[in-house]
Scaffold this motif. Sequence first.
Motif, PDB file in Angstrom:
ATOM      1  N   ILE A 187      19.426 -37.735  35.028  1.00  0.00           N
ATOM      2  CA  ILE A 187      18.156 -37.905  35.909  1.00  0.00           C
ATOM      3  C   ILE A 187      18.747 -37.930  37.363  1.00  0.00           C
ATOM      4  CG2 ILE A 187      16.729 -37.642  34.147  1.00  0.00           C
ATOM      5  CD1 ILE A 187      15.932 -40.270  35.282  1.00  0.00           C
ATOM      6  N   GLY A 188      18.922 -38.882  37.909  1.00  0.00           N
ATOM      7  CA  GLY A 188      19.683 -39.649  39.104  1.00  0.00           C
ATOM      8  C   GLY A 188      19.751 -38.353  40.331  1.00  0.00           C
ATOM      9  N   THR A 195      15.867 -30.384  31.980  1.00  0.00           N
ATOM     10  CA  THR A 195      16.354 -30.367  31.098  1.00  0.00           C
ATOM     11  C   THR A 195      16.571 -32.413  30.336  1.00  0.00           C
ATOM     12  OG1 THR A 195      17.283 -28.155  30.460  1.00  0.00           O
ATOM     13  CG2 THR A 195      18.019 -30.416  29.314  1.00  0.00           C
ATOM     14  N   PHE A 196      17.443 -33.082  31.669  1.00  0.00           N
ATOM     15  CA  PHE A 196      17.488 -34.249  31.841  1.00  0.00           C
ATOM     16  C   PHE A 196      16.620 -34.982  31.730  1.00  0.00           C
ATOM     17  CE2 PHE A 196      21.119 -32.469  33.973  1.00  0.00           C
ATOM     18  CZ  PHE A 196      21.851 -32.266  33.120  1.00  0.00           C
ATOM     19  N   TYR A 197      15.560 -35.206  31.584  1.00  0.00           N
ATOM     20  CA  TYR A 197      14.312 -35.835  31.306  1.00  0.00           C
ATOM     21  C   TYR A 197      13.686 -35.456  29.952  1.00  0.00           C
ATOM     22  CZ  TYR A 197      13.146 -36.108  36.385  1.00  0.00           C
ATOM     23  OH  TYR A 197      13.420 -36.304  37.885  1.00  0.00           O
ATOM     24  N   ARG A 198      13.734 -34.176  29.762  1.00  0.00           N
ATOM     25  CA  ARG A 198      13.262 -33.598  28.230  1.00  0.00           C
ATOM     26  C   ARG A 198      14.035 -34.850  27.325  1.00  0.00           C
ATOM     27  NH1 ARG A 198      15.645 -30.452  24.782  1.00  0.00           N
ATOM     28  NH2 ARG A 198      16.944 -29.727  26.208  1.00  0.00           N
ATOM     29  N   MET A 201      13.490 -38.660  27.407  1.00  0.00           N
ATOM     30  CA  MET A 201      12.451 -39.167  26.751  1.00  0.00           C
ATOM     31  C   MET A 201      12.307 -38.949  25.479  1.00  0.00           C
ATOM     32  SD  MET A 201       9.829 -36.353  29.328  1.00  0.00           S
ATOM     33  CE  MET A 201       8.201 -36.838  28.237  1.00  0.00           C
ATOM     34  N   LEU A 202      12.848 -37.283  24.832  1.00  0.00           N
ATOM     35  CA  LEU A 202      13.621 -37.579  23.521  1.00  0.00           C
ATOM     36  C   LEU A 202      14.385 -38.419  22.730  1.00  0.00           C
ATOM     37  CD1 LEU A 202      12.969 -35.867  20.834  1.00  0.00           C
ATOM     38  CD2 LEU A 202      14.272 -34.211  21.143  1.00  0.00           C
ATOM     39  N   GLY A 203      15.293 -39.021  23.579  1.00  0.00           N
ATOM     40  CA  GLY A 203      15.970 -39.902  23.199  1.00  0.00           C
ATOM     41  C   GLY A 203      15.382 -41.582  23.764  1.00  0.00           C
ATOM     42  N   LEU A 204      14.263 -41.464  24.213  1.00  0.00           N
ATOM     43  CA  LEU A 204      13.284 -43.048  24.407  1.00  0.00           C
ATOM     44  C   LEU A 204      12.692 -42.850  23.580  1.00  0.00           C
ATOM     45  CD1 LEU A 204      13.364 -43.157  27.988  1.00  0.00           C
ATOM     46  CD2 LEU A 204      14.679 -44.702  27.187  1.00  0.00           C
ATOM     47  N   CYS A 205      12.113 -41.638  23.347  1.00  0.00           N
ATOM     48  CA  CYS A 205      11.156 -41.792  21.748  1.00  0.00           C
ATOM     49  C   CYS A 205      12.149 -42.302  20.818  1.00  0.00           C
ATOM     50  CB  CYS A 205      10.827 -40.424  21.982  1.00  0.00           C
ATOM     51  SG  CYS A 205       9.586 -40.646  20.628  1.00  0.00           S
ATOM     52  N   ARG A 206      13.241 -41.463  19.935  1.00  0.00           N
ATOM     53  CA  ARG A 206      14.392 -42.010  19.229  1.00  0.00           C
ATOM     54  C   ARG A 206      14.116 -43.158  19.288  1.00  0.00           C
ATOM     55  NH1 ARG A 206      17.067 -36.331  18.273  1.00  0.00           N
ATOM     56  NH2 ARG A 206      14.861 -35.270  17.492  1.00  0.00           N
ATOM     57  N   SER A 207      14.724 -44.201  19.869  1.00  0.00           N
ATOM     58  CA  SER A 207      14.514 -45.419  20.433  1.00  0.00           C
ATOM     59  C   SER A 207      13.914 -46.323  19.896  1.00  0.00           C
ATOM     60  CB  SER A 207      15.789 -45.633  21.533  1.00  0.00           C
ATOM     61  OG  SER A 207      16.421 -44.957  21.649  1.00  0.00           O
ATOM     62  N   GLU A 208      12.496 -46.386  20.314  1.00  0.00           N
ATOM     63  CA  GLU A 208      10.943 -46.652  19.927  1.00  0.00           C
ATOM     64  C   GLU A 208      10.685 -47.531  20.901  1.00  0.00           C
ATOM     65  OE1 GLU A 208      11.998 -49.794  16.914  1.00  0.00           O
ATOM     66  OE2 GLU A 208      11.850 -48.401  15.421  1.00  0.00           O
ATOM     67  N   ARG A 209      11.278 -46.775  22.049  1.00  0.00           N
ATOM     68  CA  ARG A 209      11.170 -47.313  23.396  1.00  0.00           C
ATOM     69  C   ARG A 209      10.312 -46.151  24.223  1.00  0.00           C
ATOM     70  NH1 ARG A 209      16.545 -48.105  26.421  1.00  0.00           N
ATOM     71  NH2 ARG A 209      14.617 -48.535  28.087  1.00  0.00           N
ATOM     72  N   PHE A 217       8.653 -39.574  31.534  1.00  0.00           N
ATOM     73  CA  PHE A 217       7.670 -37.672  32.056  1.00  0.00           C
ATOM     74  C   PHE A 217       6.776 -37.812  34.130  1.00  0.00           C
ATOM     75  CE2 PHE A 217       3.342 -35.984  32.344  1.00  0.00           C
ATOM     76  CZ  PHE A 217       4.535 -34.009  31.731  1.00  0.00           C
ATOM     77  N   HIS A 218       6.308 -39.119  33.630  1.00  0.00           N
ATOM     78  CA  HIS A 218       6.080 -39.576  35.297  1.00  0.00           C
ATOM     79  C   HIS A 218       6.539 -39.222  36.560  1.00  0.00           C
ATOM     80  CE1 HIS A 218       1.429 -39.945  33.209  1.00  0.00           C
ATOM     81  NE2 HIS A 218       2.379 -40.427  32.327  1.00  0.00           N
ATOM     82  N   ILE A 219       7.751 -39.503  36.160  1.00  0.00           N
ATOM     83  CA  ILE A 219       9.176 -40.132  36.945  1.00  0.00           C
ATOM     84  C   ILE A 219       9.269 -37.938  38.012  1.00  0.00           C
ATOM     85  CG2 ILE A 219      11.220 -39.962  38.091  1.00  0.00           C
ATOM     86  CD1 ILE A 219      11.119 -43.081  35.892  1.00  0.00           C
ATOM     87  N   ALA A 220       9.082 -37.620  36.217  1.00  0.00           N
ATOM     88  CA  ALA A 220       9.715 -36.215  36.482  1.00  0.00           C
ATOM     89  C   ALA A 220       8.720 -35.450  36.956  1.00  0.00           C
ATOM     90  CB  ALA A 220      10.038 -35.342  34.860  1.00  0.00           C
TER      91      ALA A 220
END
Length: 256
Positions: A187-188, A195-198, A201-209, A217-220
């Motif tokens: 994303i940088g 797509t990379f933000y999505r 976000m999914l990867g962080l959510c599944r990592s309990e973050r 999302f707010h950065i995007a």
Amino acid sequence: MRYEILGPLRITNDEGTRSIAARKIEVLLALLLIRANQVVSTEEVIAEIWGGCAPDRAIAAVHVYISKLRKMLGLDAQGDSPIVTRPPGYVFRLGAAGFDVDDLQALMREGRAHLRGGRHRPAAHAFGEALRLWRGPVLGDAVSGPVTTSFVTWLEEARLECIESLIDSQLHLGMHRELVGWLFTLIGEYPLRETFYRQLMLGLCRSERQADALRVFHIARRTLNEELGLEPSRALQQLHEAILRADERLEVDAAA
């Protein structure tokens, strides 16, 4: 013989690997490879090599470059040059020679077919193999005129498709923790690629973050608004809402 342009242009045969030092001849070979098995007119060659600043004897120079390139490439198994004169220009006959762009397209077709069928492990393998074909900036210094420039743009889109598809498959395989660092880098590098933000976000959510996922999302949203005056896509907004609801369906693929 094998031709490779997913990086600086190079030619590999039984004697080893070599590049072309003369830039105009390198540009000529790049153009012929991109348009392999099609007629490339002399006018197209001139536009690619010199643009709007062609010398008075440009046609004669093209004949010299073709002659040098023929000598450099040698003859095929049938004793013929791969470069054939065909009015109004030339045809490069790829024949049985290998070409890394053909390999890329075959792997992408394979990956897409596996992805459509929900076969994420072989899909990830195919897209990963496709990405391994890249050796650096496409064509290196041989990007010159309209044909090579457009081709490089197309290949960059192909590379990004491979990355996105590889990550989608790896997320389905539960590799979310391994992907988070790479996605922050992506994303940088591509701040307008939603797509990379999505995926992040999914990867962080599944990592309990979940909190970090919401911050992404707010950065995007801020980036898209400041750069383009746009709101995030429907897919990104729906994922944001699902994270806020702690939607259990977000974990289904990871469990699978």
